[in-house]
Motif scaffolding. Structure first.
Motif, short mmCIF file in Angstrom:
data_model
loop_
_atom_site.label_atom_id
_atom_site.label_comp_id
_atom_site.label_asym_id
_atom_site.label_seq_id
_atom_site.Cartn_x
_atom_site.Cartn_y
_atom_site.Cartn_z
N UNK A 126 -10.68 -15.45 14.81
CA UNK A 126 -10.17 -14.85 16.07
C UNK A 126 -8.45 -16.28 16.54
N UNK A 127 -7.90 -16.82 16.10
CA UNK A 127 -6.94 -17.23 16.68
C UNK A 127 -5.44 -17.64 15.78
N UNK A 128 -5.98 -16.64 14.45
CA UNK A 128 -5.29 -16.43 13.30
C UNK A 128 -3.74 -17.34 13.41
N UNK A 129 -4.91 -18.57 13.20
CA UNK A 129 -4.47 -19.10 12.48
C UNK A 129 -5.26 -20.26 12.21
N UNK A 130 -5.04 -21.48 11.51
CA UNK A 130 -6.40 -22.45 10.96
C UNK A 130 -5.92 -23.64 12.85
N UNK A 131 -7.00 -22.94 13.41
CA UNK A 131 -7.00 -24.30 14.34
C UNK A 131 -8.14 -24.79 13.54
N UNK A 132 -9.29 -25.46 13.33
CA UNK A 132 -9.84 -26.21 12.60
C UNK A 132 -9.87 -26.46 11.14
N UNK A 133 -9.64 -27.23 10.42
CA UNK A 133 -8.77 -27.62 8.89
C UNK A 133 -10.54 -27.07 8.18
N UNK A 134 -10.69 -26.54 6.96
CA UNK A 134 -11.60 -26.90 6.51
C UNK A 134 -11.72 -27.49 5.00
#
Length: 214
Positions: A203-211
């Motif tokens: 949704x945000x098009x960036x790494x909000x939560x790293x996996x």
């Protein structure tokens, strides 16, 4: 003369550049469907947390857990698995469809004896049931070694969970089952985190939560 006129009457087929043809084919078959993995992960994670709150001795088992197991842990994961099949994701298809039917079968194991459909399974049968699902989870865990660290941890925790639950049933040791409950809560929370990461990162098009991509 007739042959010349006939040749002129035949429309000329324009030459097609192979690069353009490949680009056109890629555009035509491009997958535009949504990612079904967060649905499957949330269905698995939420239901796993709730069931293991029971295993940890925090809540009782009742219609809430059975309904979650039947519909969200079960049906929602099967739907996600079918969608993964459409996306040619063998791992996602096998994992979500299998664990969806795991939840439905678990609900059936609890409900069927109450309706007199079949006898209740003894502790050895339940231990075998849990151990065989643990074996299946080991296969999928090995596959996650090529994916990301979060899904690796989720499946490792799932393997440990099935082993602990199987040992708890085989030995009748309530302490092992309670430990499995807390471990299962951690496993479910890991799946919820991974599902949330896939939703928010997209949704945000960036790494909000790293996996932990490899």
């Amino acid at each position: 003369m007739k042959d010349v006129q006939t040749a002129k009457a035949i429309p000329q087929i324009p030459s097609i550049d192979l690069g353009q043809a490949a680009a056109l084919a890629e555009t035509v078959i491009k997958d535009t469907t949504a990612n079904p993995a967060p649905l499957g992960l949330m269905g698995f994670g939420l239901t796993t947390v709730l069931l293991n709150l029971h295993n940890a001795g925090i809540i009782g088992i009742g219609s809430m857990i059975l309904a979650m197991g039947l519909f969200y842990g079960g049906l929602a994961q099967i739907i996600a698995g079918v969608m993964e099949w459409k996306k040619k994701n063998t791992f996602g298809m096998v994992a979500f469809t299998s664990y969806g039917f795991f939840w439905i079968s678990l609900v059936a194991l609890i409900v069927m004896p109450r309706f007199g459909i079949a006898d209740a399974s003894d502790k050895n049968a339940m231990a075998a049931y849990l151990f065989i699902w643990g074996l299946f989870s080991i296969v999928l865990f090995i596959a996650t070694l090529k994916m990301n660290r979060t899904i690796m941890l989720v499946f490792f925790a799932l393997v440990v969970l099935f082993i602990l639950l199987g040992l708890g049933d085989a030995t009748g040791n309530a302490t092992i089952t309670r430990i499995a409950g807390y471990e299962g809560i951690a496993c479910g929370l890991g799946a919820i985190y991974l599902g949330a990461a896939q939703i928010l990162n997209e949704v945000y098009g960036r790494k909000v939560l790293p996996i932990g991509e490899l």
